[in-house]
Design an enzyme around this catalytic site. Structure first.
Site, PDB file in Angstrom:
ATOM      1  N   ASN A  93      99.293   4.048  96.219  1.00 26.38           N
ATOM      2  CA  ASN A  93      99.407   2.594  96.322  1.00 26.38           C
ATOM      3  C   ASN A  93     100.683   2.166  95.611  1.00 26.38           C
ATOM      4  OD1 ASN A  93      98.829   2.507  93.519  1.00 26.38           O
ATOM      5  ND2 ASN A  93      96.640   2.258  93.890  1.00 26.38           N
TER       6      ASN A  93
ATOM      7  N   GLU B   8     101.004   3.242  91.889  1.00 32.37           N
ATOM      8  CA  GLU B   8     101.222   4.679  91.747  1.00 32.37           C
ATOM      9  C   GLU B   8     102.630   5.078  92.179  1.00 32.37           C
ATOM     10  OE1 GLU B   8      96.485   5.496  92.646  1.00 32.37           O
ATOM     11  OE2 GLU B   8      97.986   5.709  94.235  1.00 32.37           O
TER      12      GLU B   8
ATOM     13  N   ASP C 192      89.699   5.241  99.149  1.00 30.60           N
ATOM     14  CA  ASP C 192      88.845   6.291  99.706  1.00 30.60           C
ATOM     15  C   ASP C 192      88.616   6.058 101.201  1.00 30.60           C
ATOM     16  OD1 ASP C 192      88.590   7.189  97.067  1.00 30.60           O
ATOM     17  OD2 ASP C 192      86.733   6.082  96.753  1.00 30.60           O
TER      18      ASP C 192
END
Length: 330
Positions: A213, A216, A282
């Site tokens: 993302n 990150e 996820d």
């Protein structure tokens, strides 16, 4: 109510793989998930006063629920999308671990977990009022060395039987030796997709696709000035780490696929209302792999993953979506 706050039960017992196949599982899975398995606990209630002991709200507990988190949530998302998968990870021989394996007892999920009394099952416990988080409490401990070694060996053994290997790294320690797994996969006919949590991405060298993302990505390459600067930074990163694709999830701005061959595909978000982003990454990883596994081109799989993300952020807590909800049922 069955939330677990178990302490580790001592050390010395050898870890053992727990091998379970959910009833109703169909064709052999082409997807392997390796990563940090967690139990998400939600303690929901009402707040109508402040504690006289300290300036904190008092939660009057009315409901408790448990959901699978981390790599386990990826498996549940694949199950909801009718995509068989194998899940491997670490869990404790505690009530939280037993609760988690029960949640994973779904058609299409093949559990090949390393369970040990030396482990404490990782938990994220959220106190919630009116669907707003008041507090999150994490229960986690670094896994013992024998458990990490057992998981590493098991994951490498399983990898060659699967076409797609998903690395769900939440930084809890199960994937300390992830480089060994990726190196093993490079010599097998399988592709590795990584949901990274490490600031240093060198551990993922040789993966086929990374799915970070924005936060990150900034931690890995620093702040960029504009889109051109970002593309140049990612191109350098892909060359140095030998990574073919980076799928950057950008929240309300959607997601962008950067490929070493020069392809840059941006897909705007389809979210109508952002209610809860817990576990959304996820869902993206699971949906992307589901459509790749059924033979769709990468660009189409990215669009499908973006649609799934737009749906799941409209749900409360760690959740999943179905093909019917996506309007893509057979």
């Amino acid at each position: 109510m069955s939330a677990s706050f178990d302490s580790p039960l001592g050390v010395g017992a050898p870890p053992r793989p727990e091998r379970r196949a959910a009833p109703g599982a169909g064709k052999p899975p082409s997807v392997l998930i390796a990563g940090d398995c967690m139990l998400d606990v939600y303690l929901e209630g009402a707040v109508d006063r402040i504690s006289p002991e300290a300036p904190v709200p008092v939660l009057h507990l009315k409901k408790q629920s448990q959901r699978a988190g981390g790599a386990a949530n990826v498996a549940l998302n694949l199950s909801a999308l009718d995509c068989p998968c194998t899940l491997t990870g670490l869990i404790g021989d505690d009530s939280a671990g037993h609760c988690l394996t029960g949640l994973l007892d779904r058609p299409g999920i093949h559990q090949q977990l390393v369970r040990s009394p030396d482990l404490s099952t990782t938990q994220k416990i959220r106190l919630v009022s009116q669907r707003q988080q008041l507090l999150r409490m994490d229960v986690e401990e670094p896994p013992p060395e024998p458990c990490i070694q057992s998981l590493n060996a098991l994951a490498r053994d399983l990898a060659h039987r699967h076409r797609w290997v998903l690395v769900s790294d939440y930084g809890k320690g199960a994937l300390r030796d992830v480089r060994d797994l990726i190196d093993a996969c490079r010599h097998q006919p399988c592709r590795v997709l990584v949901d990274p949590k490490r600031k240093n991405l060198e551990a993922y060298t040789g993966a086929w696709l990374l799915k970070p993302n924005l936060q990150e990505m900034r931690a890995a390459v620093g702040d960029w000035n504009d889109e051109k600067d970002l593309c140049e930074r990612l191109a350098r990163l892909q060359r140095s780490l030998e990574i073919d694709h980076i799928l950057l999830t950008r929240g309300e701005a959607g997601m962008t696929l950067f490929s070493r061959e020069g392809l840059c595909l941006h897909v705007p978000t389809e979210a109508r209302e952002v209610y809860d982003v817990s576990g959304a990454g996820d869902t993206v990883l699971a949906a992307l792999t589901c459509f790749l596994a059924r033979g769709d081109p990468l660009e189409d799989a990215v669009r499908a993953a973006n649609r799934a993300a737009g749906l799941v952020v409209g749900k409360f807590g760690t959740a999943s979506v179905t093909l019917e909800e996506m309007g893509m049922a057979a």
